[in-house]
Design a protein around this motif. Sequence first.
Motif, PDB file in Angstrom:
ATOM      1  N   GLU A  10       0.839  -1.209   0.000  1.00  0.00           N
ATOM      2  CA  GLU A  10       0.000   0.000   0.000  1.00  0.00           C
ATOM      3  C   GLU A  10       0.875   1.261   0.000  1.00  0.00           C
ATOM      4  O   GLU A  10       0.608   2.227  -0.722  1.00  0.00           O
ATOM      5  N   LEU A  11       1.977   1.214   0.804  1.00  0.00           N
ATOM      6  CA  LEU A  11       2.891   2.353   0.871  1.00  0.00           C
ATOM      7  C   LEU A  11       3.576   2.580  -0.473  1.00  0.00           C
ATOM      8  O   LEU A  11       3.714   3.705  -0.947  1.00  0.00           O
ATOM      9  N   LYS A  12       3.988   1.434  -1.119  1.00  0.00           N
ATOM     10  CA  LYS A  12       4.618   1.542  -2.442  1.00  0.00           C
ATOM     11  C   LYS A  12       3.664   2.178  -3.447  1.00  0.00           C
ATOM     12  O   LYS A  12       4.053   3.002  -4.276  1.00  0.00           O
ATOM     13  N   GLN A  13       2.366   1.766  -3.355  1.00  0.00           N
ATOM     14  CA  GLN A  13       1.363   2.310  -4.285  1.00  0.00           C
ATOM     15  C   GLN A  13       1.202   3.826  -4.096  1.00  0.00           C
ATOM     16  O   GLN A  13       1.133   4.583  -5.061  1.00  0.00           O
ATOM     17  N   ILE A  14       1.162   4.290  -2.817  1.00  0.00           N
ATOM     18  CA  ILE A  14       1.021   5.724  -2.521  1.00  0.00           C
ATOM     19  C   ILE A  14       2.208   6.508  -3.082  1.00  0.00           C
ATOM     20  O   ILE A  14       2.046   7.542  -3.725  1.00  0.00           O
ATOM     21  N   ILE A  15       3.442   5.963  -2.841  1.00  0.00           N
ATOM     22  CA  ILE A  15       4.650   6.639  -3.338  1.00  0.00           C
ATOM     23  C   ILE A  15       4.648   6.684  -4.861  1.00  0.00           C
ATOM     24  O   ILE A  15       4.975   7.706  -5.477  1.00  0.00           O
ATOM     25  N   HIS A  16       4.223   5.557  -5.476  1.00  0.00           N
ATOM     26  CA  HIS A  16       4.187   5.497  -6.943  1.00  0.00           C
ATOM     27  C   HIS A  16       3.223   6.551  -7.506  1.00  0.00           C
ATOM     28  O   HIS A  16       3.545   7.274  -8.468  1.00  0.00           O
ATOM     29  N   GLN A  17       2.011   6.656  -6.883  1.00  0.00           N
ATOM     30  CA  GLN A  17       1.020   7.642  -7.348  1.00  0.00           C
ATOM     31  C   GLN A  17       1.560   9.063  -7.194  1.00  0.00           C
ATOM     32  O   GLN A  17       1.358   9.913  -8.068  1.00  0.00           O
ATOM     33  N   GLN A  18       2.280   9.325  -6.082  1.00  0.00           N
ATOM     34  CA  GLN A  18       2.824  10.663  -5.853  1.00  0.00           C
ATOM     35  C   GLN A  18       3.899  11.003  -6.887  1.00  0.00           C
ATOM     36  O   GLN A  18       3.975  12.115  -7.390  1.00  0.00           O
ATOM     37  N   LEU A  19       4.739   9.990  -7.217  1.00  0.00           N
ATOM     38  CA  LEU A  19       5.783  10.207  -8.216  1.00  0.00           C
ATOM     39  C   LEU A  19       5.181  10.488  -9.587  1.00  0.00           C
ATOM     40  O   LEU A  19       5.670  11.344 -10.333  1.00  0.00           O
ATOM     41  N   VAL A  24       7.889  12.769 -11.829  1.00  0.00           N
ATOM     42  CA  VAL A  24       9.292  12.596 -11.458  1.00  0.00           C
ATOM     43  C   VAL A  24      10.052  11.834 -12.541  1.00  0.00           C
ATOM     44  O   VAL A  24      11.207  12.129 -12.848  1.00  0.00           O
ATOM     45  N   HIS A  25       9.368  10.834 -13.177  1.00  0.00           N
ATOM     46  CA  HIS A  25      10.042  10.036 -14.212  1.00  0.00           C
ATOM     47  C   HIS A  25      10.492  10.919 -15.369  1.00  0.00           C
ATOM     48  O   HIS A  25      11.618  10.791 -15.876  1.00  0.00           O
ATOM     49  N   GLY A  26       9.614  11.851 -15.766  1.00  0.00           N
ATOM     50  CA  GLY A  26       9.970  12.767 -16.860  1.00  0.00           C
ATOM     51  C   GLY A  26      11.148  13.651 -16.484  1.00  0.00           C
ATOM     52  O   GLY A  26      12.050  13.889 -17.305  1.00  0.00           O
ATOM     53  N   ARG A  27      11.139  14.126 -15.234  1.00  0.00           N
ATOM     54  CA  ARG A  27      12.223  15.005 -14.794  1.00  0.00           C
ATOM     55  C   ARG A  27      13.550  14.246 -14.706  1.00  0.00           C
ATOM     56  O   ARG A  27      14.614  14.782 -15.009  1.00  0.00           O
ATOM     57  N   ILE A  28      13.486  12.944 -14.301  1.00  0.00           N
ATOM     58  CA  ILE A  28      14.708  12.124 -14.238  1.00  0.00           C
ATOM     59  C   ILE A  28      15.279  11.932 -15.648  1.00  0.00           C
ATOM     60  O   ILE A  28      16.488  12.005 -15.864  1.00  0.00           O
ATOM     61  N   ARG A  29      14.391  11.683 -16.626  1.00  0.00           N
ATOM     62  CA  ARG A  29      14.850  11.511 -18.016  1.00  0.00           C
ATOM     63  C   ARG A  29      15.586  12.761 -18.497  1.00  0.00           C
ATOM     64  O   ARG A  29      16.621  12.680 -19.153  1.00  0.00           O
ATOM     65  N   GLU A  30      14.987  13.952 -18.160  1.00  0.00           N
ATOM     66  CA  GLU A  30      15.632  15.209 -18.571  1.00  0.00           C
ATOM     67  C   GLU A  30      17.021  15.349 -17.949  1.00  0.00           C
ATOM     68  O   GLU A  30      17.994  15.703 -18.628  1.00  0.00           O
ATOM     69  N   ASP A  51      26.354   8.744  -9.627  1.00  0.00           N
ATOM     70  CA  ASP A  51      26.436   9.977 -10.417  1.00  0.00           C
ATOM     71  C   ASP A  51      25.044  10.540 -10.692  1.00  0.00           C
ATOM     72  O   ASP A  51      24.813  11.755 -10.618  1.00  0.00           O
ATOM     73  N   LEU A  52      24.125   9.625 -11.011  1.00  0.00           N
ATOM     74  CA  LEU A  52      22.752  10.065 -11.308  1.00  0.00           C
ATOM     75  C   LEU A  52      22.083  10.655 -10.062  1.00  0.00           C
ATOM     76  O   LEU A  52      21.421  11.701 -10.120  1.00  0.00           O
ATOM     77  N   MET A  53      22.258   9.991  -8.895  1.00  0.00           N
ATOM     78  CA  MET A  53      21.678  10.493  -7.642  1.00  0.00           C
ATOM     79  C   MET A  53      22.245  11.867  -7.288  1.00  0.00           C
ATOM     80  O   MET A  53      21.531  12.758  -6.827  1.00  0.00           O
ATOM     81  N   LYS A  54      23.571  12.017  -7.538  1.00  0.00           N
ATOM     82  CA  LYS A  54      24.209  13.295  -7.259  1.00  0.00           C
ATOM     83  C   LYS A  54      23.608  14.411  -8.117  1.00  0.00           C
ATOM     84  O   LYS A  54      23.317  15.523  -7.646  1.00  0.00           O
ATOM     85  N   ALA A  55      23.381  14.084  -9.412  1.00  0.00           N
ATOM     86  CA  ALA A  55      22.793  15.070 -10.330  1.00  0.00           C
ATOM     87  C   ALA A  55      21.368  15.424  -9.918  1.00  0.00           C
ATOM     88  O   ALA A  55      20.954  16.595  -9.951  1.00  0.00           O
ATOM     89  N   GLY A  60      17.737  19.522  -6.907  1.00  0.00           N
ATOM     90  CA  GLY A  60      16.661  19.664  -5.913  1.00  0.00           C
ATOM     91  C   GLY A  60      15.466  18.760  -6.133  1.00  0.00           C
ATOM     92  O   GLY A  60      14.428  18.929  -5.486  1.00  0.00           O
ATOM     93  N   ILE A  61      15.591  17.772  -7.036  1.00  0.00           N
ATOM     94  CA  ILE A  61      14.419  16.923  -7.339  1.00  0.00           C
ATOM     95  C   ILE A  61      14.125  15.985  -6.170  1.00  0.00           C
ATOM     96  O   ILE A  61      12.973  15.768  -5.808  1.00  0.00           O
TER      97      ILE A  61
END
Length: 662
Positions: A10-19, A24-30, A51-55, A60-61
């Motif tokens: 249930e927690l995973k589902q809530i986080i997924h809906q919020q993302l 967030v997926h679109g912003r990560i691709r950018e 490196d990706l996490m640092k970026a 601020g994402i």
Amino acid sequence: MSLPPEKASELKQIIHQQLLKMDVHGRIREVLAETIREELAPEHQQLSTEDLMKALRQRGIIDDVMKELKFVTDVNETERTSAPKPSTHFVDREPPVLKKTNIDPTRRYLYLQVLGGKAFLEHLQEPEPLPGQICSTFTLCLHFRNQRFRSKPVPCACEPDFQDGFLLEIHRDSLGDGSKMVDATTMLSICDPVHMVLIKTDTFGETTLVASYFLEWRSVLAAENGITNVAVELLGVGTESKVSVGVLNIRLEMYPQLNKTLSSEIISTQFTLERQKTAEKERLFLVYAKQWWREYLQIRPTHNTRLVKIFAQDENGVNRPVCSYVRPLRAGRLLDTPRQAARFVSVLGHERAPVIGGGGGKQEQWCTLLSFLCRNKGDCEDHANLLCSLLLGFGLEAFVCVGTKAKGVPHTWVMTCGSDGTITFWESLTGHRYIHRAINPDDPPIVEQPKPLYPYRTIGCIFNHQKFFGNCQPSDAVEVCVFDLHDESRWKPMSGEAIKSVCPPGATSSVPPFPPLCASTIDAAVTSNEIEVQLRILVSEHRKDLGLSTVWDDQLSYLLSPALAAYELERTTGVSAGNEEFQDAVRRAVPNGHTFKGFPIHFVHRNARRVFATCLRSPFCEEIICCRGDQVRLAVRVRVFTYPESACAVWIMFACKYRSVL
């Protein structure tokens, strides 16, 4: 901390809906594409997860995601913990975000934003309040076409931080057209201003009227994009009505935007025509009033000393006919009876208009209804005007009476004429009612005359929204007055047409419309409990200073409740009930050989320290609070009765029981 499988999913589902919601997926691709372009082009090396996490962190994402994921604590857990104490200082925990309001797309709205103030020079030296410190506050109250609004309180400062928005609906007056969208031409004919009242509340909860301003909003009809900014200079009240107190920055915006705006020439022409029409009506009424007054003086030279009041100054120093201060006011479902209305008016605070300097003179100031209600206190004229308006709303023939009390002190009260000829006086400051029976001075001495119970001595004139009568009887003493208003040899009337020309509904824009009454925002049970707890602490500390211990009897305290309810019922209806049960309960609670003492007292404010100081000045109450003896048990009960406009009747009873030792 481990979670059960179903909770984890249930927690995973809530986080997924919020993302998904935040994309967030679109912003990560950018970010990924940008990072590859910047860092991998020269060497073609592998891009690691770090490196990706640092970026992502640099941009601020990750912080944005964590802010959005707010976890709510268990409801049962929060209920078990005690409620936090309310903050005594207005501190916003989050940045001010204006709440979204559902807008009916078929209606027209005026969005009025207050974007701070400046040049409130009286507060130039005001120190910056510390967090948690109690400070004086400003509150802005608005009224527009039967809609009322109140801003959040902001600390008093030279530049008060008002950041509030108010959505004012602009609707048509005519029946059947009320739901249609109003166009610019129709809005130009709506001459109701936005009445703005600024109230200052000090650290003790005392309110002061700072400014009263009528905002002309129709300039927005000529704005290109439907938005206009206005700097409003607020002037003081009463003796300071020509002195600037500060400036408010106001932004006006039309919703939805106008298809066609008006030219500024059309708007200024409309304003000029309205002003000319108003000025002409007021000029003609003034000419008529002067003629009426000359005729009144010719009846009897002594009429010159009678209190016949045709005009009165409002808080802005504007002279207005007294009839314009009264009109039928319906309280909706907030008040049920005329007597309840009288009780409501009596619990509004009584305060004379402030005078600078000595001399004992009374400052003349009749407040507009919004100023009176927002401040929650006013002079006897304000109370009488409101009570008369409410009684007219209940269908009674009511008048405001202008005259004197004992020692020639000017006073106003309310009178109702029954269909059977019964004349009833209503004292607006206390809610008391008196039946008037005229004394006939020509009766022989053997005839027993009625003894007047009312405190009024003379009467000069009476008026309501349609009628004005000057008392032209040989004597203006109330006790010998005959209230036969159809007899022009006793009461000289003014022309109804003349009054109608300067009073609503036939009036002009110079007379402010009446606001509706608002329901109380005070929780009676919570407030009663808070005052009672504070009084217990104050009594215990006072007795400790005297070297006395304090034992509270909760059961005895509870038994005092019926008495307090009976006192308020008697004040409202004039009927006393439930006294026998109260006396029986007290007798059963007090053992043989013990003495019981009780002291009830009434207030219209909620300041426990002021209450306690007042009670100690009464020898009866002081005797109870400082009671000495064997097996002394103390009790206190507070009962707050709420009325519209957050007015309160506060009943308090102190009591004690102790063994009588001879």
